[in-house]
Design an enzyme around this catalytic site. Structure first.
Site: not given
Ligand SMILES: NC(=O)c1ccc[n+]([C@@H]2O[C@H](COP(=O)([O-])OP(=O)(O)OC[C@H]3O[C@@H](n4cnc5c(N)ncnc54)[C@H](OP(=O)(O)O)[C@@H]3O)[C@@H](O)[C@H]2O)c1
Length: 344
Positions: A10, A13, A125, A155-156, A210, A232, A239, A317
Protein backbone atom coordinates in the site's frame (compact mmCIF):
# COMPACT_ATOMS: atom_id res chain seq x y z
CA UNK A 1 16.87 -7.19 13.72
CA UNK A 2 13.78 -8.61 12.00
CA UNK A 3 11.14 -6.09 10.92
CA UNK A 4 7.84 -6.89 9.31
CA UNK A 5 5.46 -4.61 7.44
CA UNK A 6 1.83 -5.54 7.02
CA UNK A 7 0.24 -3.71 4.10
CA UNK A 8 3.67 -3.44 2.44
CA UNK A 9 2.16 -2.98 -1.04
CA UNK A 10 0.00 0.00 0.00
CA UNK A 11 0.94 3.68 -0.10
CA UNK A 12 2.08 3.85 3.53
CA UNK A 13 3.71 0.41 3.47
CA UNK A 14 5.87 1.35 0.47
CA UNK A 15 7.09 4.52 2.19
CA UNK A 16 7.91 2.46 5.27
CA UNK A 17 10.19 0.16 3.25
CA UNK A 18 12.20 3.17 2.04
CA UNK A 19 12.50 4.63 5.54
CA UNK A 20 13.59 1.36 7.16
CA UNK A 21 16.59 1.30 4.82
CA UNK A 22 17.56 4.72 6.25
CA UNK A 23 16.88 3.98 9.91
CA UNK A 24 18.07 0.37 10.22
CA UNK A 25 20.12 -0.48 7.11
CA UNK A 26 21.06 -3.95 8.37
CA UNK A 27 17.52 -5.10 9.20
CA UNK A 28 15.90 -8.19 7.71
CA UNK A 29 12.54 -7.34 6.16
CA UNK A 30 9.46 -9.55 6.04
CA UNK A 31 6.65 -8.08 3.93
CA UNK A 32 2.97 -8.99 4.03
CA UNK A 33 -0.17 -7.96 2.14
CA UNK A 34 -3.48 -9.60 1.16
CA UNK A 35 -1.81 -12.42 -0.82
CA UNK A 36 1.55 -13.75 -1.99
CA UNK A 37 2.96 -11.43 -4.68
CA UNK A 38 6.07 -9.62 -5.85
CA UNK A 39 6.50 -5.89 -5.20
CA UNK A 40 8.77 -3.76 -7.36
CA UNK A 41 9.85 -0.54 -5.71
CA UNK A 42 12.59 1.87 -6.83
CA UNK A 43 13.95 -0.77 -9.20
CA UNK A 44 14.19 -3.47 -6.49
CA UNK A 45 11.92 -6.43 -6.21
CA UNK A 46 10.62 -7.78 -2.91
CA UNK A 47 8.83 -10.99 -1.99
CA UNK A 48 5.50 -10.28 -0.29
CA UNK A 49 3.53 -12.97 1.53
CA UNK A 50 -0.16 -13.24 2.37
CA UNK A 51 -0.64 -11.92 5.92
CA UNK A 52 -2.71 -14.99 6.88
CA UNK A 53 0.58 -16.90 7.02
CA UNK A 54 1.26 -15.09 10.30
CA UNK A 55 -1.57 -17.10 11.81
CA UNK A 56 0.33 -20.37 11.26
CA UNK A 57 1.64 -21.99 14.43
CA UNK A 58 5.24 -21.83 13.24
CA UNK A 59 5.07 -18.20 12.03
CA UNK A 60 8.44 -16.52 12.62
CA UNK A 61 8.93 -14.32 15.67
CA UNK A 62 10.57 -10.91 15.30
CA UNK A 63 11.44 -7.53 16.79
CA UNK A 64 9.35 -4.81 15.21
CA UNK A 65 6.18 -4.67 13.12
CA UNK A 66 4.61 -1.78 11.21
CA UNK A 67 0.94 -2.37 10.47
CA UNK A 68 -0.46 -0.34 7.55
CA UNK A 69 -3.82 -2.08 7.11
CA UNK A 70 -7.42 -0.95 7.43
CA UNK A 71 -9.13 -1.08 10.83
CA UNK A 72 -10.63 -4.52 10.37
CA UNK A 73 -7.35 -6.18 9.41
CA UNK A 74 -5.38 -4.35 12.12
CA UNK A 75 -7.78 -5.81 14.66
CA UNK A 76 -7.08 -9.26 13.23
CA UNK A 77 -3.28 -9.12 13.02
CA UNK A 78 -2.01 -6.79 15.77
CA UNK A 79 -2.82 -9.24 18.63
CA UNK A 80 -1.07 -12.03 16.70
CA UNK A 81 2.06 -9.92 16.15
CA UNK A 82 2.21 -9.10 19.86
CA UNK A 83 1.87 -12.82 20.61
CA UNK A 84 4.82 -13.48 18.29
CA UNK A 85 6.94 -11.06 20.32
CA UNK A 86 6.95 -8.08 17.94
CA UNK A 87 6.77 -4.51 19.18
CA UNK A 88 3.98 -3.06 17.06
CA UNK A 89 3.12 0.33 15.59
CA UNK A 90 -0.36 0.41 14.14
CA UNK A 91 -1.30 3.06 11.58
CA UNK A 92 -5.04 2.48 11.60
CA UNK A 93 -7.71 3.98 13.81
CA UNK A 94 -8.22 0.72 15.74
CA UNK A 95 -6.19 1.42 18.89
CA UNK A 96 -6.04 5.24 18.95
CA UNK A 97 -8.88 5.69 21.41
CA UNK A 98 -7.79 2.83 23.68
CA UNK A 99 -6.62 4.46 26.92
CA UNK A 100 -4.08 1.65 27.43
CA UNK A 101 -2.40 2.31 24.07
CA UNK A 102 -0.14 5.38 23.69
CA UNK A 103 -1.00 7.60 20.74
CA UNK A 104 2.21 9.27 19.69
CA UNK A 105 3.32 12.12 17.47
CA UNK A 106 7.11 11.87 17.45
CA UNK A 107 8.63 15.11 18.72
CA UNK A 108 5.49 15.97 20.69
CA UNK A 109 4.93 13.15 23.18
CA UNK A 110 7.34 10.39 22.03
CA UNK A 111 9.08 10.47 25.42
CA UNK A 112 6.16 8.45 26.84
CA UNK A 113 7.49 5.38 25.02
CA UNK A 114 9.85 3.26 27.05
CA UNK A 115 10.90 -0.38 26.96
CA UNK A 116 7.74 -1.56 28.69
CA UNK A 117 5.53 -0.37 25.80
CA UNK A 118 4.74 -3.05 23.19
CA UNK A 119 2.02 -1.39 21.08
CA UNK A 120 1.78 2.24 19.91
CA UNK A 121 -0.96 3.82 17.80
CA UNK A 122 0.11 6.17 15.03
CA UNK A 123 -2.20 9.22 14.82
CA UNK A 124 -4.21 10.49 11.88
CA UNK A 125 -2.25 12.24 9.12
CA UNK A 126 -3.61 15.73 9.95
CA UNK A 127 -3.12 15.45 13.72
CA UNK A 128 0.64 14.87 13.50
CA UNK A 129 1.62 18.13 11.70
CA UNK A 130 -0.91 20.14 13.69
CA UNK A 131 0.35 18.96 17.09
CA UNK A 132 3.99 19.44 16.00
CA UNK A 133 3.19 23.11 15.33
CA UNK A 134 1.06 23.63 18.44
CA UNK A 135 3.30 21.93 20.97
CA UNK A 136 6.14 24.52 21.18
CA UNK A 137 3.67 27.43 21.14
CA UNK A 138 1.62 25.82 23.88
CA UNK A 139 4.67 25.55 26.16
CA UNK A 140 5.29 29.29 25.79
CA UNK A 141 1.81 30.81 25.63
CA UNK A 142 -0.53 28.14 27.07
CA UNK A 143 -3.16 26.60 24.76
CA UNK A 144 -6.83 27.29 25.07
CA UNK A 145 -8.72 26.44 21.84
CA UNK A 146 -8.13 25.30 18.27
CA UNK A 147 -10.40 25.65 15.25
CA UNK A 148 -9.05 23.94 12.17
CA UNK A 149 -10.09 23.49 8.58
CA UNK A 150 -8.28 20.85 6.51
CA UNK A 151 -7.73 20.41 2.77
CA UNK A 152 -6.67 16.79 2.41
CA UNK A 153 -5.04 14.99 -0.49
CA UNK A 154 -6.61 11.99 -2.18
CA UNK A 155 -3.76 9.61 -1.27
CA UNK A 156 -5.15 9.69 2.26
CA UNK A 157 -7.80 7.32 0.94
CA UNK A 158 -5.27 4.67 -0.17
CA UNK A 159 -3.69 3.44 -3.37
CA UNK A 160 -6.88 2.45 -5.22
CA UNK A 161 -8.50 5.87 -4.68
CA UNK A 162 -5.27 7.65 -5.70
CA UNK A 163 -4.89 5.66 -8.92
CA UNK A 164 -8.56 6.24 -9.85
CA UNK A 165 -8.14 9.98 -9.13
CA UNK A 166 -5.04 10.24 -11.34
CA UNK A 167 -6.82 8.53 -14.25
CA UNK A 168 -9.99 10.64 -13.82
CA UNK A 169 -7.93 13.85 -13.55
CA UNK A 170 -6.00 13.03 -16.74
CA UNK A 171 -9.22 12.36 -18.67
CA UNK A 172 -11.18 15.25 -17.16
CA UNK A 173 -8.60 18.00 -17.62
CA UNK A 174 -7.88 16.83 -21.18
CA UNK A 175 -11.37 18.00 -22.15
CA UNK A 176 -10.38 21.63 -21.36
CA UNK A 177 -13.92 22.30 -20.12
CA UNK A 178 -13.89 25.53 -18.10
CA UNK A 179 -16.78 24.39 -15.90
CA UNK A 180 -15.34 20.97 -15.12
CA UNK A 181 -18.26 19.21 -16.84
CA UNK A 182 -16.42 15.95 -17.61
CA UNK A 183 -15.57 15.24 -13.96
CA UNK A 184 -17.76 12.91 -11.86
CA UNK A 185 -19.88 14.94 -9.43
CA UNK A 186 -18.97 12.86 -6.39
CA UNK A 187 -15.38 12.12 -7.49
CA UNK A 188 -12.13 13.69 -6.29
CA UNK A 189 -10.80 14.80 -9.70
CA UNK A 190 -11.38 18.50 -10.43
CA UNK A 191 -13.34 18.75 -7.19
CA UNK A 192 -13.49 19.66 -3.49
CA UNK A 193 -15.71 17.37 -1.44
CA UNK A 194 -16.56 17.00 2.24
CA UNK A 195 -14.51 14.35 4.05
CA UNK A 196 -17.80 12.93 5.23
CA UNK A 197 -17.22 9.22 5.93
CA UNK A 198 -18.66 8.09 9.24
CA UNK A 199 -20.69 11.26 9.87
CA UNK A 200 -22.64 10.60 13.06
CA UNK A 201 -25.48 12.31 14.95
CA UNK A 202 -23.06 15.09 16.01
CA UNK A 203 -22.88 16.12 12.35
CA UNK A 204 -19.09 15.64 12.29
CA UNK A 205 -17.36 13.01 10.14
CA UNK A 206 -15.06 10.38 11.59
CA UNK A 207 -12.05 12.28 10.14
CA UNK A 208 -13.15 15.42 11.99
CA UNK A 209 -13.78 13.53 15.23
CA UNK A 210 -10.35 11.86 14.96
CA UNK A 211 -8.58 15.21 14.65
CA UNK A 212 -10.44 16.53 17.69
CA UNK A 213 -9.98 13.46 19.90
CA UNK A 214 -6.38 12.76 18.90
CA UNK A 215 -5.15 16.34 19.42
CA UNK A 216 -6.49 16.20 22.97
CA UNK A 217 -4.94 12.79 23.68
CA UNK A 218 -1.49 13.62 22.26
CA UNK A 219 -1.30 16.98 24.02
CA UNK A 220 -2.70 15.35 27.19
CA UNK A 221 -5.39 18.07 27.33
CA UNK A 222 -8.69 16.14 27.51
CA UNK A 223 -10.66 19.36 27.94
CA UNK A 224 -9.00 21.30 25.10
CA UNK A 225 -11.56 23.11 22.95
CA UNK A 226 -11.05 21.77 19.41
CA UNK A 227 -13.30 21.92 16.39
CA UNK A 228 -12.53 20.72 12.89
CA UNK A 229 -13.92 20.70 9.39
CA UNK A 230 -12.25 18.45 6.85
CA UNK A 231 -12.52 18.23 3.09
CA UNK A 232 -10.71 16.48 0.28
CA UNK A 233 -9.14 18.51 -2.49
CA UNK A 234 -7.96 17.39 -5.92
CA UNK A 235 -4.34 16.94 -4.87
CA UNK A 236 -2.38 13.68 -4.92
CA UNK A 237 -0.23 14.04 -1.77
CA UNK A 238 -0.01 16.71 0.97
CA UNK A 239 -2.54 17.75 3.59
CA UNK A 240 -3.02 21.51 4.13
CA UNK A 241 -4.53 22.91 7.35
CA UNK A 242 -5.64 26.42 8.30
CA UNK A 243 -6.15 26.91 12.03
CA UNK A 244 -7.28 29.65 14.38
CA UNK A 245 -5.52 29.02 17.67
CA UNK A 246 -6.33 30.78 20.93
CA UNK A 247 -3.71 30.85 23.66
CA UNK A 248 -3.97 31.68 27.36
CA UNK A 249 -1.55 34.57 27.03
CA UNK A 250 -1.02 37.20 24.28
CA UNK A 251 1.17 35.88 21.50
CA UNK A 252 4.38 37.69 20.63
CA UNK A 253 4.69 36.83 16.92
CA UNK A 254 8.47 37.24 16.87
CA UNK A 255 8.83 34.87 19.78
CA UNK A 256 6.45 32.38 18.09
CA UNK A 257 8.55 32.52 14.91
CA UNK A 258 11.75 31.99 16.87
CA UNK A 259 10.32 28.98 18.73
CA UNK A 260 9.11 27.38 15.51
CA UNK A 261 12.51 27.97 13.87
CA UNK A 262 14.39 26.19 16.65
CA UNK A 263 14.67 22.41 16.07
CA UNK A 264 15.23 21.84 19.80
CA UNK A 265 11.89 23.52 20.59
CA UNK A 266 10.00 22.48 17.46
CA UNK A 267 11.38 19.21 16.15
CA UNK A 268 10.44 18.22 12.59
CA UNK A 269 9.03 21.70 11.88
CA UNK A 270 10.17 23.95 9.05
CA UNK A 271 9.03 27.49 9.76
CA UNK A 272 8.39 29.72 6.75
CA UNK A 273 8.31 33.46 7.49
CA UNK A 274 6.02 35.85 5.67
CA UNK A 275 2.27 36.32 5.72
CA UNK A 276 1.92 35.46 2.02
CA UNK A 277 2.81 31.84 2.66
CA UNK A 278 5.55 31.51 0.09
CA UNK A 279 6.87 27.94 0.08
CA UNK A 280 3.82 26.71 1.94
CA UNK A 281 1.82 24.37 -0.27
CA UNK A 282 0.90 20.72 -0.74
CA UNK A 283 3.53 20.34 -3.46
CA UNK A 284 6.20 22.00 -1.31
CA UNK A 285 5.64 19.50 1.50
CA UNK A 286 6.33 16.63 -0.89
CA UNK A 287 9.80 18.19 -1.39
CA UNK A 288 10.38 18.07 2.38
CA UNK A 289 8.54 14.92 3.27
CA UNK A 290 9.55 14.36 6.89
CA UNK A 291 8.75 17.83 8.26
CA UNK A 292 5.68 19.96 8.97
CA UNK A 293 5.77 23.23 7.03
CA UNK A 294 4.41 25.97 9.27
CA UNK A 295 3.76 29.62 8.45
CA UNK A 296 1.31 32.45 7.78
CA UNK A 297 1.24 33.19 11.49
CA UNK A 298 -0.69 36.39 12.01
CA UNK A 299 -3.02 37.88 14.59
CA UNK A 300 -6.76 37.37 14.25
CA UNK A 301 -8.00 40.96 14.15
CA UNK A 302 -11.23 40.02 16.00
CA UNK A 303 -9.25 39.30 19.16
CA UNK A 304 -8.13 42.60 20.72
CA UNK A 305 -6.18 40.69 23.39
CA UNK A 306 -3.91 39.23 20.69
CA UNK A 307 -4.31 35.75 22.11
CA UNK A 308 -5.67 34.29 18.87
CA UNK A 309 -3.49 33.70 15.83
CA UNK A 310 -4.11 32.27 12.38
CA UNK A 311 -1.63 29.63 11.33
CA UNK A 312 -1.11 27.31 8.34
CA UNK A 313 0.39 23.83 8.61
CA UNK A 314 1.18 21.49 5.71
CA UNK A 315 2.52 17.94 5.84
CA UNK A 316 3.09 14.97 3.55
CA UNK A 317 0.34 12.60 4.65
CA UNK A 318 2.16 9.46 3.51
CA UNK A 319 5.45 10.34 5.20
CA UNK A 320 5.27 12.81 8.11
CA UNK A 321 1.59 11.94 8.57
CA UNK A 322 2.13 8.18 8.53
CA UNK A 323 5.31 6.23 7.71
CA UNK A 324 7.92 8.70 9.02
CA UNK A 325 6.10 9.22 12.30
CA UNK A 326 5.81 5.45 12.78
CA UNK A 327 9.53 4.92 12.14
CA UNK A 328 10.40 7.77 14.51
CA UNK A 329 8.22 6.16 17.18
CA UNK A 330 10.13 2.89 16.78
CA UNK A 331 13.47 4.68 17.21
CA UNK A 332 12.55 5.05 20.88
CA UNK A 333 13.22 1.26 21.07
CA UNK A 334 15.77 0.81 18.28
CA UNK A 335 18.23 3.66 17.60
CA UNK A 336 18.14 5.04 14.06
CA UNK A 337 21.24 5.29 11.88
CA UNK A 338 19.72 8.41 10.30
CA UNK A 339 19.54 11.25 12.83
CA UNK A 340 16.62 12.90 11.05
CA UNK A 341 14.52 9.85 11.87
CA UNK A 342 15.60 9.58 15.50
CA UNK A 343 12.86 10.67 17.92
CA UNK A 344 13.90 12.84 20.86
N1 LIG B 1 -2.71 7.07 3.13
C1 LIG B 1 -2.50 7.92 4.12
O1 LIG B 1 -2.26 9.13 3.92
C2 LIG B 1 -2.56 7.44 5.55
C3 LIG B 1 -2.09 8.28 6.53
C4 LIG B 1 -2.15 7.88 7.86
C5 LIG B 1 -2.67 6.64 8.17
N2 LIG B 1 -3.12 5.83 7.17
C6 LIG B 1 -3.64 4.52 7.56
O2 LIG B 1 -2.68 3.54 7.17
C7 LIG B 1 -3.33 2.33 6.79
C8 LIG B 1 -2.88 1.98 5.37
O3 LIG B 1 -3.23 3.03 4.48
P1 LIG B 1 -2.75 3.06 2.95
O4 LIG B 1 -3.14 4.40 2.45
O5 LIG B 1 -1.35 2.62 2.82
O6 LIG B 1 -3.73 1.95 2.30
P2 LIG B 1 -3.64 1.27 0.86
O7 LIG B 1 -2.73 2.02 -0.03
O8 LIG B 1 -5.04 1.07 0.41
O9 LIG B 1 -2.98 -0.16 1.18
C9 LIG B 1 -3.67 -1.15 1.89
C10 LIG B 1 -2.78 -2.34 2.18
O10 LIG B 1 -3.57 -3.31 2.87
C11 LIG B 1 -3.36 -4.57 2.26
N3 LIG B 1 -4.52 -5.45 2.45
C12 LIG B 1 -5.77 -5.29 1.92
N4 LIG B 1 -6.56 -6.35 2.28
C13 LIG B 1 -5.79 -7.14 3.06
C14 LIG B 1 -6.01 -8.40 3.71
N5 LIG B 1 -7.17 -9.03 3.60
N6 LIG B 1 -5.00 -8.93 4.42
C15 LIG B 1 -3.78 -8.33 4.49
N7 LIG B 1 -3.50 -7.16 3.86
C16 LIG B 1 -4.50 -6.57 3.16
C17 LIG B 1 -3.14 -4.24 0.80
O11 LIG B 1 -2.53 -5.37 0.17
P3 LIG B 1 -2.82 -5.78 -1.37
O12 LIG B 1 -1.92 -4.91 -2.19
O13 LIG B 1 -2.43 -7.20 -1.42
O14 LIG B 1 -4.28 -5.53 -1.62
C18 LIG B 1 -2.23 -3.04 0.93
O15 LIG B 1 -0.91 -3.45 1.17
C19 LIG B 1 -4.84 2.62 6.94
O16 LIG B 1 -5.28 2.21 8.20
C20 LIG B 1 -4.90 4.13 6.82
O17 LIG B 1 -6.05 4.67 7.45
C21 LIG B 1 -3.05 6.19 5.87
Amino acid sequence: MRICILGATGLVGRETITLIARAWPGATLALFASRDQELTLDGKSYEVLGASRLEAQDAPRGDLAFVALDDEHSKRYVPRLLELGYRVIDKSNTYRTDPKVPLVAAGVNSSIIDDSVRLVANPNCTTIPLTLALSPLRREFGLSAVTVSTYQAVSGAGIAALDAFLADARDGYQALDRLGGPFKLSGYAGNVVPHNGGTDESGFSSEERKLIFESRKILAMPELGVSAQCCRVAVAVGHYENAWVTFERPVDLERAASLLSDPAQAPYVKYLPGAAGEGLSALHCVQDRDRALVGRIRPDARDRDRKTVCITVVGDNLRLGAATNAVRIATRWFKSADQDLQAP
